[in-house]
Design a protein around this motif. Structure first.
Motif, mmCIF file in Angstrom:
data_model
loop_
_atom_site.group_PDB
_atom_site.id
_atom_site.type_symbol
_atom_site.label_atom_id
_atom_site.label_comp_id
_atom_site.label_asym_id
_atom_site.label_seq_id
_atom_site.Cartn_x
_atom_site.Cartn_y
_atom_site.Cartn_z
ATOM 1 N N VAL A 1 -1.575 6.948 -0.845
ATOM 2 C CA VAL A 1 -0.303 6.839 -1.563
ATOM 3 C C VAL A 1 -0.424 7.802 -2.754
ATOM 4 N N PRO A 2 0.168 8.999 -2.524
ATOM 5 C CA PRO A 2 -0.370 9.997 -3.430
ATOM 6 C C PRO A 2 0.388 10.088 -4.844
ATOM 7 N N TRP A 3 1.393 9.143 -4.915
ATOM 8 C CA TRP A 3 2.106 9.369 -6.170
ATOM 9 C C TRP A 3 1.493 8.246 -7.195
ATOM 10 N N LYS A 4 0.570 7.666 -6.615
ATOM 11 C CA LYS A 4 -0.156 6.657 -7.523
ATOM 12 C C LYS A 4 -1.493 7.332 -7.851
ATOM 13 N N TYR A 5 -2.395 6.574 -8.848
ATOM 14 C CA TYR A 5 -3.880 7.027 -9.238
ATOM 15 C C TYR A 5 -4.567 6.815 -7.788
ATOM 16 N N GLY A 6 -5.659 7.172 -7.764
ATOM 17 C CA GLY A 6 -6.538 7.270 -6.444
ATOM 18 C C GLY A 6 -7.018 5.767 -5.946
ATOM 19 N N PHE A 7 -7.017 5.107 -6.994
ATOM 20 C CA PHE A 7 -7.701 3.724 -6.723
ATOM 21 C C PHE A 7 -6.587 2.834 -6.031
ATOM 22 N N LYS A 8 -5.546 3.198 -5.796
ATOM 23 C CA LYS A 8 -4.501 2.331 -4.881
ATOM 24 C C LYS A 8 -4.845 2.664 -3.491
ATOM 25 N N SER A 9 -5.264 3.852 -3.224
ATOM 26 C CA SER A 9 -5.509 4.262 -1.819
ATOM 27 C C SER A 9 -6.576 3.555 -1.261
ATOM 28 N N ALA A 10 -7.119 2.268 -0.864
ATOM 29 C CA ALA A 10 -7.842 1.597 -0.331
ATOM 30 C C ALA A 10 -8.202 2.089 0.943
ATOM 31 N N LYS A 11 -9.553 2.067 0.983
ATOM 32 C CA LYS A 11 -10.224 2.781 2.320
ATOM 33 C C LYS A 11 -10.762 1.588 3.197
ATOM 34 N N SER A 12 -11.133 2.148 4.467
ATOM 35 C CA SER A 12 -11.724 1.367 5.464
ATOM 36 C C SER A 12 -11.214 -0.033 5.706
ATOM 37 N N LEU A 13 -10.022 0.194 6.049
ATOM 38 C CA LEU A 13 -9.243 -1.160 6.180
ATOM 39 C C LEU A 13 -9.367 -2.050 7.093
ATOM 40 N N VAL A 14 -9.582 -3.381 6.934
ATOM 41 C CA VAL A 14 -9.621 -4.151 8.015
ATOM 42 C C VAL A 14 -8.575 -5.351 7.965
ATOM 43 N N LYS A 15 -7.895 -5.508 6.821
ATOM 44 C CA LYS A 15 -7.016 -6.600 6.632
ATOM 45 C C LYS A 15 -5.537 -6.209 6.117
ATOM 46 N N ILE A 16 -4.335 -6.274 6.441
ATOM 47 C CA ILE A 16 -3.411 -6.032 6.160
ATOM 48 C C ILE A 16 -2.185 -7.265 6.210
ATOM 49 N N SER A 17 -2.103 -7.798 4.918
ATOM 50 C CA SER A 17 -1.596 -9.105 4.904
ATOM 51 C C SER A 17 -0.045 -9.044 3.946
ATOM 52 N N PHE A 18 0.950 -9.787 4.218
ATOM 53 C CA PHE A 18 2.393 -9.951 3.515
ATOM 54 C C PHE A 18 1.949 -11.229 2.778
ATOM 55 N N THR A 19 2.826 -10.972 1.519
ATOM 56 C CA THR A 19 2.754 -12.170 0.725
ATOM 57 C C THR A 19 4.237 -12.222 -0.139
ATOM 58 N N GLU A 20 4.160 -13.435 -0.700
ATOM 59 C CA GLU A 20 5.555 -13.461 -1.384
ATOM 60 C C GLU A 20 5.361 -13.359 -3.090
ATOM 61 N N THR A 21 3.665 -13.604 -3.321
ATOM 62 C CA THR A 21 3.476 -13.432 -4.784
ATOM 63 C C THR A 21 2.415 -12.289 -4.918
ATOM 64 N N ARG A 22 2.508 -11.497 -6.096
ATOM 65 C CA ARG A 22 1.828 -10.385 -6.248
ATOM 66 C C ARG A 22 0.304 -10.597 -6.313
ATOM 67 N N PRO A 23 -0.543 -10.048 -5.425
ATOM 68 C CA PRO A 23 -1.926 -10.641 -5.584
ATOM 69 C C PRO A 23 -2.624 -9.799 -6.584
ATOM 70 N N LYS A 24 -3.723 -10.325 -7.181
ATOM 71 C CA LYS A 24 -4.723 -9.685 -7.938
ATOM 72 C C LYS A 24 -5.665 -8.615 -7.264
ATOM 73 N N THR A 25 -5.337 -7.209 -7.652
ATOM 74 C CA THR A 25 -5.962 -6.137 -7.198
ATOM 75 C C THR A 25 -7.322 -5.828 -7.650
ATOM 76 N N PHE A 26 -8.296 -5.304 -6.940
ATOM 77 C CA PHE A 26 -9.446 -5.234 -7.343
ATOM 78 C C PHE A 26 -9.835 -4.597 -8.765
ATOM 79 N N TRP A 27 -9.100 -3.518 -8.968
ATOM 80 C CA TRP A 27 -9.342 -2.875 -10.246
ATOM 81 C C TRP A 27 -8.556 -3.555 -11.566
ATOM 82 N N GLU A 28 -7.479 -4.318 -11.146
ATOM 83 C CA GLU A 28 -6.747 -4.998 -12.048
ATOM 84 C C GLU A 28 -7.732 -6.324 -12.483
#
Ligand code: MTE
Ligand code: MO
Length: 307
Positions: free
Chosen positions: A218-245
């Motif tokens: 996602v090149p318009w965002k800081y690089g940490f948003k571009s998560a690597k080696s993905l094993v799961k993609i899930s859909f939620t109603e509420t905003r999750p707590k992200t790793f660096w946050e």
């Protein structure tokens, strides 16, 4: 003991590139000649067709620099983790699609890759630490993966989760990090044309250190948003707590859109250092992709969009 290990870039090309693209390659050679002239060519066997909609506006970073200076904390918090990352086991690999979807399921990466047409895009990349690069990714729009996952209309966020393998990822033994690495986008961001899933780099399979076999880009965002080696993609109603946050909310927020006018609490974001030349160039709002994405934020002015 000598262990023979199949590295990411040794995966035979036919495993990652559909036949139709392979046979189409000869027609692309004229294009690479023009690029050589522009000084941005790379040693390519000609990968999938390049999408001309994304003009980087600056020279490509040398492949060696983009593949030997990395952030991938599961391996190390040193930038030269590329050697350790060769241990990442790339097959078998499946991706879990779950949460608010029509039917939760896992999909094998090779089955997934058969369902999407690869293209190449040259994108700028801007790390929150103020280094930057310009690289040709191979992959497909994230919107294609959304269509395959079939999220419910009520889903509001897409959550991306990285592999956790203690046997091959020494960085996981650092207990103060909230593993797994999790990132997320709103559904509107994820559906945007710029949001990309990378499976290759410089016309080759994606190296482990850059997030093989499947990485968000996602090149318009800081690089940490571009998560690597993905094993799961899930859909939620509420905003999750992200790793660096979760680690430092005052420094690394959910939105993390690039903005030279909003400083990180500990350094300016006005300029960036290009990998290789170390030249400093001005940083652009949305990393220069405002024409594609600025409209996503028209009704979100009260959010901390740039950190
Ligand atoms: N799983 C995971 N994804 C990650 C990271 C990480 O440590 N772990 N680092 C992020 C950061 S801070 C950046 S700048 C980019 C770096 O991508 P690159 O090494 O391919 O240049 O990956 C991002 N994705
Ligand atoms: Mo970063």
């Amino acid at each position: 003991m000598h262990i023979v290990r199949r590295r990411g870039w040794e995966i035979p090309e036919h495993m990652v590139t559909p036949e139709a693209v392979m046979t189409n390659r000869r027609g692309l050679l004229g294009g690479s000649l023009a690029l050589a002239f522009a000084g941005t060519a790379y040693a390519e066997e000609a990968g999938p067709p390049r999408n001309p909609a994304f003009e980087a506006g600056r020279a490509l970073t040398a492949e060696k620099d983009a593949t030997t200076y990395n952030n991938f904390y599961e391996f190390s918090d040193d930038k030269d983790l590329w050697r350790e990352a060769q241990a990442l086991k790339l097959r078998p690999w499946s991706i879990r699609l779950d949460g608010m979807v029509k039917q939760p399921r896992s999909i094998d990466i090779d089955d997934l890759l058969k369902q999407v047409a690869p293209e190449e895009r040259i994108y700028r990349h801007r790390c929150v630490e103020a280094w930057a690069m310009t690289v040709p990714w191979t992959g497909f729009p994230l919107s294609k993966l959304l269509a395959i996952a079939e999220p419910l209309a009520s889903a509001k966020f897409v959550v991306f989760e990285t592999q956790v393998d203690k046997k091959t990822m020494p960085g996981l033994s650092a207990p103060w990090y909230p593993w797994p690495y999790v990132e997320a986008l709103t559904m509107a961001e994820a559906a945007n044309d710029l949001a990309f899933i990378s499976t290759g780099l410089y016309g080759k399979p994606l190296p482990p250190q850059n997030g093989a076999p499947l990485r968000l880009t996602v090149p318009w965002k800081y690089g940490f948003k571009s998560a690597k080696s993905l094993v799961k993609i899930s859909f939620t109603e509420t905003r999750p707590k992200t790793f660096w946050e979760a680690i430092q909310p005052a420094e690394y927020g959910f939105w993390a859109n690039v903005n030279p006018a909003v400083s990180h609490p500990r350094w300016s974001q006005a300029s960036e250092r290009l990998l290789g030349s170390n030249e400093r160039v001005p940083t652009q709002i949305y990393n220069g992709y405002g024409a594609f994405v600025a409209g996503l934020y028209d009704n979100l002015k009260s959010e901390k969009l740039f950190m």
